[in-house]
Design an enzyme around this catalytic site. Structure first.
Site, PDB file in Angstrom:
ATOM      1  N   ASP A  77      -9.520  -6.207  -4.322  1.00 39.24           N
ATOM      2  CA  ASP A  77      -9.089  -4.999  -3.622  1.00 39.24           C
ATOM      3  C   ASP A  77     -10.086  -3.861  -3.889  1.00 39.24           C
ATOM      4  OD1 ASP A  77      -7.774  -2.764  -2.582  1.00 39.24           O
ATOM      5  OD2 ASP A  77      -5.809  -3.423  -3.264  1.00 39.24           O
ATOM      6  N   SER A 129       0.833  -1.200   0.000  1.00 45.08           N
ATOM      7  CA  SER A 129       0.000   0.000   0.000  1.00 45.08           C
ATOM      8  C   SER A 129       0.875   1.262   0.000  1.00 45.08           C
ATOM      9  CB  SER A 129      -0.955  -0.042   1.198  1.00 45.08           C
ATOM     10  OG  SER A 129      -2.006   0.880   1.047  1.00 45.08           O
ATOM     11  N   HIS A 166      -7.540  -5.829  -0.142  1.00 43.86           N
ATOM     12  CA  HIS A 166      -6.369  -4.959  -0.050  1.00 43.86           C
ATOM     13  C   HIS A 166      -5.364  -5.447   0.990  1.00 43.86           C
ATOM     14  CE1 HIS A 166      -4.098  -1.290  -0.582  1.00 43.86           C
ATOM     15  NE2 HIS A 166      -4.170  -1.021   0.718  1.00 43.86           N
TER      16      HIS A 166
END
EC number: 3.1.1.23
Length: 337
Positions: free
Chosen positions: A278, A148, A306
């Site tokens: 995601d 991320s 995610h």
């Protein structure tokens, strides 16, 4: 029944009752303390040691296992509002002969938080480079992993400091420019337009908002007890002002698309891991990266959102180990053991 036997059972029952009652009391009254103890115990079980290192007056907190050897060291960068311990679920399945380093990103957990710090992606990249040099981790090129926000930083790091990195794993990285916005990004833009950025979905301040964030980030629907949700919120609330400042910085014009702007400069072998479901960062980003990075392989995970690191830790660890073996082994099909 003999009185001594009765006394023995009473004493044994009392001995067992004390830790049980202490656990229940902690769970009900101090869930945040219980969560911290949980991470401490897990680090200890997996052999991860916590250390601090300084660049001038700036403190970095990190955990590590093993020592540098003939195989590349691995540096792991966590995501927004997380900390170094988020990698423990993956560390559990990584070979113990690898040198692992998990660092708290700037302003997170045990790493210095300063109002003067540059929280942009470029600023974070420079801080991580300072950390790398403090540890002399780049004495030999290392493998860099980021997820991320950490993936955003890792990708730009590989572009800025190519001699430091021998290979790269990006897990659902931020920093890409999509042709169309997904629902999450549309919601953020609506909040921004209405000046209601205190309601950022990734910065929960109630157990209900924490539950919503977990559902946003995960494909698997976890049934989390209310007390644990409260504990997770209690741990985060003192840091929410910082998280808000950081979030606004990394989605600003200066930082939002830094990975996209630098992905064609990444020359090391690169692995992309992405959850197909995601909801935060669309999986189509994997194809964008694959088209721009010459030596790139993509792994898409079914039934995964995610939070790849939390949802599929065993699979993530296996993919990383297999990738390192394929890139750095001299013999064909040789695995890291």
């Amino acid at each position: 029944m003999d009185l001594d036997v009765v006394n023995m059972f009473v004493i044994a029952g009392g001995t067992l009752a004390i830790p049980i009652l202490a656990f229940v009391a902690s769970f009900l009254l101090w869930p945040s303390a219980l969560i911290k103890i949980y991470y401490w115990y897990w680090r200890r079980t997996l052999g991860m040691q916590v250390r601090y290192v300084y660049h001038e007056d700036y403190q970095f907190c990190y955990s590590f296992r093993g020592r540098p050897g003939h195989k590349p060291s691995i540096l792991m960068l966590h995501g927004f509002s997380a900390h170094k311990d988020m990698w423990l679920s993956v560390v559990k399945f990584l070979p113990k002969n690898l040198h692992l380093v998990c660092v708290d990103m700037p302003g997170h957990e045990g790493t210095t938080r300063s109002s003067l710090d540059d929280l942009s992606i470029d600023g974070q990249v420079k801080r991580i480079h300072q950390f790398v040099e403090c540890l002399k981790l780049n004495k030999k090129p290392f493998h860099l992993i980021g997820t991320s926000m950490g993936g955003h930083v890792a990708g730009v790091y590989a572009a800025y400091y190519p001699s430091d990195v021998c290979s790269l794993s990006l897990v659902c990285p931020a920093g890409l420019q999509y042709s169309t916005d997904n629902q999450f990004v549309q919601r953020l833009k609506e909040l921004q337009d209405s000046a209601a950025m205190e309601k950022i979905p990734l910065i929960p301040s109630t157990p209900e908002e924490m539950s919503e964030m977990l559902q946003l980030c995960s494909y698997v629907r976890f049934k989390v007890p209310q007390q644990i949700l409260q504990g997770l919120v209690d741990v985060r609330i003192p840091h929410n002002n910082f998280y808000r400042k950081l979030f606004l910085e990394i989605v600003s014009e200066k930082s939002r698309y830094s990975l996209h702007q630098n992905m064609d400069k990444i020359k090391v072998p690169t692995q992309i891991i992405w959850g197909k479901q995601d909801q935060v960062l669309d999986v189509s980003g994997a194809d964008m990266l694959a088209k721009s990075i010459a030596n790139c392989q993509v792994e898409l995970l079914e039934n995964c959102g995610h939070s790849v690191v939390m949802e599929r830790p065993r699979k993530t660890a296996k993919l990383i180990v297999d990738f390192l073996a394929s890139v750095h082994s001299t013999g064909n099909n040789k695995k890291l053991d």
